[in-house]
Enzyme design. Structure first.
Site, PDB file in Angstrom:
ATOM      1  N   LYS A 197      11.159  -1.158   9.933  1.00  7.74           N
ATOM      2  CA  LYS A 197      11.324  -0.593   8.604  1.00  7.74           C
ATOM      3  C   LYS A 197      12.041  -1.261   7.539  1.00  7.74           C
ATOM      4  O   LYS A 197      13.047  -1.477   7.654  1.00  7.74           O
ATOM      5  CB  LYS A 197      12.180   0.715   8.738  1.00  7.74           C
ATOM      6  N   SER A 250      24.715  -1.620   6.538  1.00 12.41           N
ATOM      7  CA  SER A 250      26.016  -1.457   5.939  1.00 12.41           C
ATOM      8  C   SER A 250      26.652  -0.948   7.269  1.00 12.41           C
ATOM      9  O   SER A 250      26.246  -0.454   8.119  1.00 12.41           O
ATOM     10  CB  SER A 250      26.150  -0.250   4.878  1.00 12.41           C
ATOM     11  N   THR A 251      28.073  -1.228   7.271  1.00 20.95           N
ATOM     12  CA  THR A 251      28.968  -0.914   8.456  1.00 20.95           C
ATOM     13  C   THR A 251      28.825   0.736   8.533  1.00 20.95           C
ATOM     14  O   THR A 251      28.777   1.095   9.754  1.00 20.95           O
ATOM     15  CB  THR A 251      30.196  -1.409   8.110  1.00 20.95           C
ATOM     16  N   GLU A 271      23.781  -6.181  12.699  1.00 21.88           N
ATOM     17  CA  GLU A 271      24.583  -7.040  11.681  1.00 21.88           C
ATOM     18  C   GLU A 271      24.780  -6.332  10.578  1.00 21.88           C
ATOM     19  O   GLU A 271      24.308  -5.797   9.742  1.00 21.88           O
ATOM     20  CB  GLU A 271      23.361  -8.034  11.385  1.00 21.88           C
ATOM     21  N   CYS A 305      25.657 -10.638   2.979  1.00 19.36           N
ATOM     22  CA  CYS A 305      26.802 -10.115   3.887  1.00 19.36           C
ATOM     23  C   CYS A 305      27.627 -11.208   4.232  1.00 19.36           C
ATOM     24  O   CYS A 305      28.780 -10.923   4.472  1.00 19.36           O
ATOM     25  CB  CYS A 305      25.749  -9.666   5.439  1.00 19.36           C
ATOM     26  N   GLU A 402      33.772  -4.534   0.850  1.00 16.31           N
ATOM     27  CA  GLU A 402      32.571  -5.525   0.382  1.00 16.31           C
ATOM     28  C   GLU A 402      32.178  -5.028  -0.807  1.00 16.31           C
ATOM     29  O   GLU A 402      31.615  -3.657  -0.737  1.00 16.31           O
ATOM     30  CB  GLU A 402      31.599  -5.369   1.658  1.00 16.31           C
TER      31      GLU A 402
END
Ligand code: NAD
Ligand code: MN
Length: 492
Positions: A197, A250-251, A271, A305, A402
Site C-alpha cells: 500500500k 511515523s513512530t 522503519e 527520515c 521530528e
C-alpha cells in the site's frame, strides 16, 4: 519566478554568478490515467465500495487522478491472491524468479524519465532529485536483489533459506517509488508474494510500477497494489493470513502496528522517524561540510527520515560555519518541482505544511533565533523556505521532535563527550553525520552513537548493498544488503 541573479553554489556545478531562467521538464509523453483501480491478482479491479479519492499535485493544488480506496474486502481479495500465488512463486527456480525482477529493473530504467516526472508531479520533490536519486536508486534495488535470488544458500551458509509467505507492505509519501522498491525487491527475490500500500498523497508511481509488473510478466497475484489511507493499511496489518509486515512511516503508527500484531505469528520490520545529528568539528573540511549540511536537511524538502535536522558545531568554527550556511541558504531555489533548477520543491501536503509552520512558531516561542532563505515562493501550492534556528536548547521541541521539513536546529559543543551525549539524547536513533579530518574521531564517535547509519564527511549516501534502519524509536530491522533479504526469510 522571473529572472533572478543567483549564485547557485556547488549543487548545480556552477560556482559563479549565473542567470536564472526557468527550465521546466516537459510533461508530454507522460502516460497517466484519469482514474486508477486496485491492482489485484494481475488485474485492475474497481474498489468494492465504489469509492475513489483524489491525488493532487502539491505544487499547483490541482487534482491529478482518482485513486481507488481499498477496504477490508478488497484487502482480503488481495491477500487471497497473494496466498494463491505464493506456492508456485516460491517454488519457482530462483534464477527464474530473478529474471522477472531484472525485467522490472530494466523497465524502470527505460521509463526513467516518465517515472521521474510523475514522482515530482504527485509528491512535489524537485525533478533533479527524482531523476538523479529516486528513480535510478529504485532500479538499482531491483538489480541488486535480483542478483541475490539464486545465491541465498551461499549467503546464509548452514541455513536453509525459505520464503516467509505473504508480506504486507506499507510505505510513506517521501520516497514513494524508492520505498516501493526497497520493499518489493527483497521480498520477491526471496520468494514471497506481496500486498503493498502506497501513501495516500503519492500513489501514482507505485501504480505505474504495477503496470511494469504486468509488463514484466510476473505471475498473477505475486504483486498486489492496494491504495487507500490509514484504514486500508490497518486492514493489511490486521489480516490474519499475512505472515510479515514491513512498515515505513511515523513512530506513532509504528507503535499501533506493534500493538496489533502482539500474539500473532506475524513478523515485522519497522522503519520509523528520526532526528539525526550532523556534527561538525573545527578540523572539518568546512566548505564540504556546509554542502553536506545543506543536503542533509534540505534534500527532499526535509521530508527525510534520516534528515540531518540537528546541527552541532564545535565552538571555534561556529561563526564561520553559520555565515557560510546562511550564504548558501540564500542561493537555494524553492519552486516548481518540474523545473530543473529547483533545489527545494513543494511540501508534500497542506497538512504537512501546517505541521512545519507550527513547529517554526514553536521554535520562535521557545526563544530560538530564526533565519530563512531570501528566495521568493510561488503564489500557489504548498511551499516553505529553507530555515535555520540558532541558539536552541537541548530540551526544545524543535530539537527533540521530528519536523519532517526544511528546518535546521543548530547547537554548539566544546568536547567529544558533550556532543555524543547531546546527539544521543532524543527518542530516535536512525542516522548521524560527522565531519572531521581525523579518522580516530570518526571511529570514536561512530562506536558511541546510537544510530543505525553514521556518515563520515558525507551525508545521505544510499546504496542497495548497505543496510539501513534504526535504534530506539526509529524502529527495528534493517533494509538493504543481506540484512534486508534476511527480513524476508525463515533461516532454519
Ligand atoms: P504515517 O505513519 O502517517 O503513514 C505511513 C503509511 O502508513 C501510509 O501509507 C499511511 O497510509 C499508513 N498508515 C497510517 N495509519 C495507519 C495505521 N493505523 N495502520 C496501518 N497503516 C497506516 O507516516 P507519514 O506521515 O506518511 O510519513 C512520515 C513519517 O515516516 C516520518 O515520521 C518519517 O520519519 C517516517 N519515515 C521513516 C523512514 C525510515 O526508513 N525510517 C522512511 C520514510 C519515512
Ligand atoms: Mn499527490
Amino acid at each position: 519566478m522571473g529572472k533572478k541573479d543567483l549564485n547557485t553554489g556547488l549543487k548545480l556545478g556552477v560556482d559563479s554568478k549565473w542567470q536564472y531562467s526557468p527550465a521546466p521538464e516537459s510533461t508530454s509523453h507522460i502516460n497517466l490515467k484519469k482514474k486508477y483501480d486496485l491492482f489485484i491478482d494481475g488485474k485492475w479491479v474497481a474498489p468494492s465500495s465504489g469509492k475513489y479519492f483524489d491525488t493532487i499535485n502539491p505544487a499547483t493544488e490541482e487534482k491529478i487522478a482518482d485513486i481507488a480506496e481499498a477496504n477490508e474486502k478488497d484487502v482480503d481479495k488481495a491477500v487471497k491472491a497473494a496466498r494463491k500465488a505464493f506456492g508456485p512463486w516460491s517454488k519457482l527456480p530462483a534464477k527464474e524468479r530473478a529474471k522477472f525482477i531484472y525485467r522490472i529493473a530494466r523497465l524502470i530504467q527505460e521509463r526513467a524519465r516518465e517515472f521521474s516526472v510523475i514522482e515530482s508531479l504527485d509528491g512535489g520533490k524537485a525533478i533533479r532529485e527524482s531523476r538523479d536519486v529516486d528513480v535510478p536508486l529504485a532500479a538499482a534495488h531491483f538489480f541488486y536483489n535480483a542478483g541475490w535470488a539464486d545465491k541465498l544458500d551461499y549467503a546464509f551458509p548452514g541455513k536453509k533459506p525459505e520464503a516467509i509467505g505473504v508480506a504486507g507492505q506499507i510505505i510513506p509519501w517521501n520516497f514513494p517509488l524508492l520505498m516501493a522498491a526497497w520493499k518489493l525487491a527483497p521480498a520477491l527475490a526471496c520468494g514471497n508474494t506481496v500486498v503493498l500500500k502506497p501513501a495516500e498523497t503519492t500513489p501514482l508511481t507505485a501504480l505505474k510500477l504495477a503496470e511494469l509488473v504486468q509488463e514484466a510478466g510476473l505471475p498473477d497475484g505475486v504483486v498486489n497494489i492496494v491504495t487507500g489511507a490509514g484504514s486500508t493499511g490497518s486492514s493489511i496489518v490486521n489480516h490474519n493470513d499475512i505472515d510479515k509486515i514491513a512498515f515505513t512511516g511515523s513512530t506513532g503508527v509504528g507503535k499501533i502496528i506493534q500493538k496489533s500484531i502482539v500474539g500473532t505469528n506475524k513478523r515485522a520490520t519497522l522503519e520509523l522517524g528520526g532526528k539525526a545529528a550532523n556534527i561538525i568539528f573545527e578540523d572539518a573540511p568546512i566548505d564540504q561540510a556546509v554542502e553536506g549540511i545543506i543536503n542533509g536537511i534540505y534534500f527532499n524538502q526535509g521530508h527525510v527520515c534520516c534528515a540531518g535536522s540537528r546541527l552541532f558545531i564545535e565552538e571555534p568554527v561556529y561563526d564561520q560555519v553559520i555565515r557560510k550556511l546562511k550564504d548558501r541558504i540564500n542561493t537555494l531555489i524553492v519552486g516548481d518541482p518540474l523545473d530543473k533548477n529547483t533545489d527545494i520543491g513543494a511540501i508534500n501536503s497542506k497538512a504537512q505544511l501546517k505541521t512545519i509552520k507550527d513547529y517554526i512558531k514553536i521554535g520562535k516561542k521557545e526563544g530560538a533565533e530564526f533565519f530563512e532563505g531570501s528566495c521568493s515562493l510561488p503564489s500557489k501550492g504548498f511551499f516553505c523556505k529553507p530555515t535555520l534556528f540558532t541558539g536552541v536548547a537541548q530540551s526544545n521541541k524543535i530539537v527533540q521532535e521530528e519536523i519532517f521539513g526544511p528546518v535546521l536546529a543548530v547547537q554548539t559543543f566544546r568536547s567529544v563527550d558533550e556532543v555524543i551525549k547531546k546527539a544521543n539524547n532524543t527518542p530516535y536513533g536512525l542516522s548521524a553525520g560527522v565531519w572531521t579530518d581525523k579518522g580516530s574521531k570518526i571511529f570514536n564517535l561512530t562506536s558511541q552513537m546510537r544510530a543505525g547509519v553514521v556518515w563520515a564527511n558525507t551525508y545521505n549516501k544510499f546504496d542497495p548493498a548497505s543496510p539501513f534502519g534504526g535504534y530506539k524509536e526509529s524502529g527495528f530491522g534493517r533494509e538493504g544488503g543481506l540484512h534486508g533479504l534476511s527480513a524476508y526469510l525463515n533461516l532454519n
